[in-house]
Design a protein around this motif. Structure first.
Motif, PDB file in Angstrom:
ATOM      1  N   ALA A 178    -118.904  40.464-124.084  1.00 11.27           N
ATOM      2  CA  ALA A 178    -118.094  39.141-123.794  1.00 11.27           C
ATOM      3  C   ALA A 178    -116.702  39.204-124.609  1.00 11.27           C
ATOM      4  O   ALA A 178    -115.579  38.495-124.024  1.00 11.27           O
ATOM      5  CB  ALA A 178    -119.038  38.028-124.177  1.00 11.27           C
ATOM      6  N   LEU A 179    -116.845  39.791-125.683  1.00 13.63           N
ATOM      7  CA  LEU A 179    -115.733  39.720-126.455  1.00 13.63           C
ATOM      8  C   LEU A 179    -114.518  40.650-126.046  1.00 13.63           C
ATOM      9  O   LEU A 179    -113.465  40.248-126.131  1.00 13.63           O
ATOM     10  CB  LEU A 179    -116.135  40.474-127.990  1.00 13.63           C
ATOM     11  CG  LEU A 179    -116.815  39.423-128.682  1.00 13.63           C
ATOM     12  CD1 LEU A 179    -117.620  40.278-130.116  1.00 13.63           C
ATOM     13  CD2 LEU A 179    -116.261  38.288-129.418  1.00 13.63           C
ATOM     14  N   PHE A 180    -114.944  41.825-125.351  1.00 15.08           N
ATOM     15  CA  PHE A 180    -113.979  42.571-124.747  1.00 15.08           C
ATOM     16  C   PHE A 180    -113.410  41.937-123.416  1.00 15.08           C
ATOM     17  O   PHE A 180    -112.156  41.956-123.279  1.00 15.08           O
ATOM     18  CB  PHE A 180    -114.611  43.878-124.311  1.00 15.08           C
ATOM     19  CG  PHE A 180    -113.786  44.807-123.455  1.00 15.08           C
ATOM     20  CD1 PHE A 180    -113.110  45.927-124.142  1.00 15.08           C
ATOM     21  CD2 PHE A 180    -113.537  44.654-122.071  1.00 15.08           C
ATOM     22  CE1 PHE A 180    -112.283  46.576-123.404  1.00 15.08           C
ATOM     23  CE2 PHE A 180    -112.736  45.836-121.445  1.00 15.08           C
ATOM     24  CZ  PHE A 180    -111.981  46.652-122.263  1.00 15.08           C
ATOM     25  N   ALA A 231    -112.619  48.042-126.947  1.00 14.87           N
ATOM     26  CA  ALA A 231    -113.949  48.508-126.943  1.00 14.87           C
ATOM     27  C   ALA A 231    -114.057  49.528-128.131  1.00 14.87           C
ATOM     28  O   ALA A 231    -115.171  49.446-128.923  1.00 14.87           O
ATOM     29  CB  ALA A 231    -114.189  49.475-125.529  1.00 14.87           C
ATOM     30  N   ALA A 232    -112.945  50.285-128.434  1.00 22.12           N
ATOM     31  CA  ALA A 232    -112.936  51.104-129.638  1.00 22.12           C
ATOM     32  C   ALA A 232    -113.120  50.381-130.928  1.00 22.12           C
ATOM     33  O   ALA A 232    -113.954  50.675-131.874  1.00 22.12           O
ATOM     34  CB  ALA A 232    -111.646  51.989-129.517  1.00 22.12           C
ATOM     35  N   ASP A 233    -112.548  49.270-130.916  1.00 29.28           N
ATOM     36  CA  ASP A 233    -112.397  48.437-132.290  1.00 29.28           C
ATOM     37  C   ASP A 233    -114.133  47.819-132.203  1.00 29.28           C
ATOM     38  O   ASP A 233    -114.476  47.434-133.491  1.00 29.28           O
ATOM     39  CB  ASP A 233    -111.447  47.473-132.452  1.00 29.28           C
ATOM     40  CG  ASP A 233    -110.087  48.181-132.818  1.00 29.28           C
ATOM     41  OD1 ASP A 233    -110.223  49.326-133.245  1.00 29.28           O
ATOM     42  OD2 ASP A 233    -109.184  47.588-132.774  1.00 29.28           O
ATOM     43  N   ILE A 234    -114.349  47.174-131.117  1.00 28.67           N
ATOM     44  CA  ILE A 234    -115.848  46.953-131.179  1.00 28.67           C
ATOM     45  C   ILE A 234    -116.867  47.646-131.692  1.00 28.67           C
ATOM     46  O   ILE A 234    -117.636  47.523-132.539  1.00 28.67           O
ATOM     47  CB  ILE A 234    -116.222  45.873-129.802  1.00 28.67           C
ATOM     48  CG1 ILE A 234    -115.205  44.913-129.674  1.00 28.67           C
ATOM     49  CG2 ILE A 234    -117.611  45.653-129.919  1.00 28.67           C
ATOM     50  CD1 ILE A 234    -115.351  44.524-128.179  1.00 28.67           C
ATOM     51  N   ASP A 235    -116.663  49.017-131.330  1.00 25.62           N
ATOM     52  CA  ASP A 235    -117.627  50.173-131.590  1.00 25.62           C
ATOM     53  C   ASP A 235    -117.448  50.340-133.030  1.00 25.62           C
ATOM     54  O   ASP A 235    -118.473  50.564-133.891  1.00 25.62           O
ATOM     55  CB  ASP A 235    -117.460  51.303-130.788  1.00 25.62           C
ATOM     56  CG  ASP A 235    -117.988  51.536-129.640  1.00 25.62           C
ATOM     57  OD1 ASP A 235    -118.914  50.717-129.161  1.00 25.62           O
ATOM     58  OD2 ASP A 235    -117.656  52.395-128.865  1.00 25.62           O
ATOM     59  N   ARG A 269    -113.120  48.401-116.482  1.00 25.73           N
ATOM     60  CA  ARG A 269    -112.097  48.448-117.759  1.00 25.73           C
ATOM     61  C   ARG A 269    -112.518  49.234-118.925  1.00 25.73           C
ATOM     62  O   ARG A 269    -111.914  50.030-119.672  1.00 25.73           O
ATOM     63  CB  ARG A 269    -111.509  47.003-118.078  1.00 25.73           C
ATOM     64  CG  ARG A 269    -110.703  46.214-116.892  1.00 25.73           C
ATOM     65  CD  ARG A 269    -110.842  44.788-117.120  1.00 25.73           C
ATOM     66  NE  ARG A 269    -110.314  44.474-118.613  1.00 25.73           N
ATOM     67  CZ  ARG A 269    -110.778  43.459-119.260  1.00 25.73           C
ATOM     68  NH1 ARG A 269    -111.190  42.247-118.598  1.00 25.73           N
ATOM     69  NH2 ARG A 269    -110.195  43.079-120.569  1.00 25.73           N
ATOM     70  N   VAL A 270    -114.176  48.759-119.131  1.00 30.12           N
ATOM     71  CA  VAL A 270    -114.464  49.375-120.291  1.00 30.12           C
ATOM     72  C   VAL A 270    -114.616  50.984-120.158  1.00 30.12           C
ATOM     73  O   VAL A 270    -114.240  51.970-120.710  1.00 30.12           O
ATOM     74  CB  VAL A 270    -115.786  48.951-120.755  1.00 30.12           C
ATOM     75  CG1 VAL A 270    -116.627  49.857-121.880  1.00 30.12           C
ATOM     76  CG2 VAL A 270    -115.720  47.410-121.305  1.00 30.12           C
ATOM     77  N   ARG A 310    -113.463  56.738-120.800  1.00 29.98           N
ATOM     78  CA  ARG A 310    -113.108  57.853-120.240  1.00 29.98           C
ATOM     79  C   ARG A 310    -111.716  58.332-120.682  1.00 29.98           C
ATOM     80  O   ARG A 310    -111.392  59.669-121.054  1.00 29.98           O
ATOM     81  CB  ARG A 310    -112.999  57.972-118.815  1.00 29.98           C
ATOM     82  CG  ARG A 310    -114.317  57.500-118.062  1.00 29.98           C
ATOM     83  CD  ARG A 310    -115.152  58.773-118.251  1.00 29.98           C
ATOM     84  NE  ARG A 310    -116.080  58.951-119.517  1.00 29.98           N
ATOM     85  CZ  ARG A 310    -116.840  58.250-120.096  1.00 29.98           C
ATOM     86  NH1 ARG A 310    -117.496  57.336-119.480  1.00 29.98           N
ATOM     87  NH2 ARG A 310    -117.218  58.491-121.344  1.00 29.98           N
ATOM     88  N   GLY A 311    -110.832  57.493-121.078  1.00 26.56           N
ATOM     89  CA  GLY A 311    -109.618  57.816-121.767  1.00 26.56           C
ATOM     90  C   GLY A 311    -109.856  58.587-123.262  1.00 26.56           C
ATOM     91  O   GLY A 311    -109.261  59.357-123.631  1.00 26.56           O
ATOM     92  N   ALA A 312    -111.017  58.116-124.060  1.00 25.24           N
ATOM     93  CA  ALA A 312    -111.284  58.487-125.229  1.00 25.24           C
ATOM     94  C   ALA A 312    -112.039  59.979-125.267  1.00 25.24           C
ATOM     95  O   ALA A 312    -112.086  60.676-126.056  1.00 25.24           O
ATOM     96  CB  ALA A 312    -112.090  57.285-126.291  1.00 25.24           C
ATOM     97  N   LEU A 313    -112.898  59.915-124.057  1.00 21.68           N
ATOM     98  CA  LEU A 313    -113.715  60.958-123.829  1.00 21.68           C
ATOM     99  C   LEU A 313    -114.037  61.316-122.598  1.00 21.68           C
ATOM    100  O   LEU A 313    -114.570  60.482-121.807  1.00 21.68           O
ATOM    101  CB  LEU A 313    -115.011  60.439-124.641  1.00 21.68           C
ATOM    102  CG  LEU A 313    -116.511  61.728-124.600  1.00 21.68           C
ATOM    103  CD1 LEU A 313    -115.986  62.624-125.345  1.00 21.68           C
ATOM    104  CD2 LEU A 313    -117.623  61.040-124.812  1.00 21.68           C
TER     105      LEU A 313
END
Length: 312
Positions: free
Chosen positions: A203-205, A212-216, A275-276, A281-284
């Motif tokens: 929901a925050l995303f 997603a990276a900052d939530i992680d 979107r997530v 996939r951009g990060a990994l």
């Protein structure tokens, strides 16, 4: 009931092979079965590789001695016939769980116990038709079970009441941390807690509050550090001068108002998941997922070794 010495593993994927390690490293004889011939052919090599990695961080001493206690059965009946305990870890779907439970029921000793690795489907949904249904319950691990020791024990309404305390003691003997769920609830305890955090993260995303990276990062480098050795109640008990009651008085209204923000939860839409997934996939890249899982397991091994070396 006699101590568990002979174990059958039904379903030899990541969870099932992890369970095989759990029991064999503590001295049990383990028979593994999977309906897929390719999995039966490769499972011992995968277990040997995991044990070698565990030995490298001091979690086990003798790889070959543990491996010698594990064998692969060619049929379900062969695996189950002499087992004191059966750990079922097949696909998470009611029809699949029902079929395998009936097959185990037909082949098991009437005094054996059968635990299912179901992540959220209660045993009453797939064991009602078993003649030995009083011997069935949920034994839900965290993946991988040989590294993350929590296991949820959830009886069906018809589970023999003597089984849960017995299996709790046995799981402790096998090095696990059993949690008893007193009655059935979808998702049990672990996935309901995880689900609350996941739903808020999505929901925050979706609302654009953070990537997603900052939530992680908030969990990995914030909440998760404390949660690696204490739970939510102990965390808040230590986070206010007067303990949990003081914390509730200070921050209870805030959490109540936050909860009221989510009175109309939404499913994870395809657009949101996309979107997530695009950010992940951009990060990994997809081709790096297996290597990253191996990295995760290595980190888990070192964390487990550290925790085992500490005094509570």
């Amino acid at each position: 009931m006699q101590p568990i010495r002979n174990v059958a593993i039904v379903g030899a994927g990541l969870v099932g092979s992890g369970w095989a390690i759990v029991f064999a490293r503590s001295g049990a004889t383990v028979r593994v079965f999977d309906a897929e011939a390719s999995i039966r052919a490769s499972v011992l090599d995968r277990i040997r590789e995991s044990l070698a990695e565990m030995r490298s961080v001091g979690l086990v001493d003798e790889v070959e001695a543990i491996l010698a206690r594990i064998s692969v059965a060619d049929s379900l009946a062969e695996a189950v016939a002499e087992a004191d305990y059966v750990q079922e870890s097949v696909f998470e779907r009611v029809d699949v769980k029902t079929a395998i439970s009936l097959a185990i029921d037909a082949a098991m000793r009437p005094d054996a116990i059968v635990g299912s690795s179901s992540s959220g489907i209660p045993a009453s949904a797939f064991t009602e038709g078993c003649r030995n249904r009083g011997r069935f319950l949920i034994s839900h691990p965290v993946n991988p079970p040989h590294l993350v020791p929590v296991v949820e024990l959830v009886p069906a309404p018809w589970t023999d009441p003597a089984i849960v305390p017995f299996l709790r003691a046995e799981m402790e003997r096998f090095g696990q941390v059993p949690v008893v769920v007193n009655r059935e609830i979808a998702g049990f305890i672990l996935n309901r807690l995880q689900g609350a955090l996941l739903n808020e993260a999505w929901a925050l995303f979706e609302d654009g509050y953070a990537s997603a990276a900052d939530i992680d990062a908030t969990v990995a480098h914030g909440l998760g550090l404390r949660w690696s050795f204490m739970g939510p109640f102990e965390t808040i008990d230590l986070n206010a001068p007067g303990g949990v009651a003081d914390y509730a008085e200070r921050l209870g209204p805030l959490y109540h108002s936050v909860a009221q923000d989510r009175t109309d939860p939404k499913p994870w839409s395809d657009e949101l998941v996309g979107r997530v997934a695009a950010e992940r996939r951009g990060a990994l890249p997809s081709e790096a997922l297996a290597d990253r899982r191996a990295w995760r397991d290595g980190r888990l091994m070192r964390l487990v070794a550290h925790k085992q070396a500490q005094k509570d």
